[in-house]
Design an enzyme around this catalytic site. Sequence first.
Site, PDB file in Angstrom:
ATOM      1  CG  HIS A 286      38.066  83.814  12.096  1.00 53.14           C
ATOM      2  ND1 HIS A 286      36.939  84.592  11.953  1.00 53.14           N
ATOM      3  CD2 HIS A 286      39.061  84.489  11.470  1.00 53.14           C
ATOM      4  CE1 HIS A 286      37.226  85.676  11.254  1.00 53.14           C
ATOM      5  NE2 HIS A 286      38.519  85.634  10.949  1.00 53.14           N
TER       6      HIS A 286
ATOM      7  CB  THR B 239      52.545  83.604  19.771  1.00 56.27           C
ATOM      8  OG1 THR B 239      53.666  83.039  20.467  1.00 56.27           O
ATOM      9  CG2 THR B 239      52.687  83.298  18.278  1.00 56.27           C
TER      10      THR B 239
ATOM     11  NE  ARG C 174      71.959  91.080  22.007  1.00 57.60           N
ATOM     12  CZ  ARG C 174      71.962  92.399  21.960  1.00 57.60           C
ATOM     13  NH1 ARG C 174      71.814  93.106  23.077  1.00 57.60           N
ATOM     14  NH2 ARG C 174      72.077  93.030  20.805  1.00 57.60           N
TER      15      ARG C 174
END
Length: 217
Positions: A117, A168, A186
């Site tokens: 939003h 993200t 890793r």
Amino acid sequence: MTSREEIMAALDTDRMYIADTPEMKEVQDAQQDMVFAFNSCRPSQVEEKQALCRKMFGSFGEGSWIEGPVRANWACNTHWGSRCYANFNLVLVDDGRIDIGDHTMFGPNVTIVTTGHAIRPDVRECGTPQFTVPVSIGRNVWIGAGAIIMPGVTIGDNTVIGAGSLVTKDIPSDVVAYGHPCKVVRPINDHDYEYFWRDRRYQAPFDARPFKMDPES
């Protein structure tokens, strides 16, 4: 009557849009009814649950299994490969498309979000303006319990996302990644092929490389 395919096409946009039109509500109510029916099934109602998965999701590959309850904005905008597994309390905010590759597993309480939003408060006040960005999860990925995958993320094949991670940004293939925000820690390496947890070593037949249990895998 507006079809769910027409609604999904309308949601597939890079523009801001209003998400509570009467046409959307009509289709979403029908989808939510199927999700409700799935969550109301008894554990023993295997055939009924699988039939609902094939009906309510955009696609649902052979041998995939979802533990209830599951929550989904639409369900029909989520596409499953074959032999996937999702533990309980999977949340699919699938206004945007979610693609899940074959053999991918989800721990409990995983959330996948494709919707956002406006940061601008004046826009947020006006109804339900939102945007969508699709999420793509590769083949043979393991998403740990409580992970949150945010809009626009792509996760590569064979990767492990640690429990509780906030993903993200894109994560490449063949790595172990975790954290807030989630980062590559890793690559998957020779140690992982010898030990399955700390000092616990694989025993026969799991020590074979590559390990194959199902000839159709």
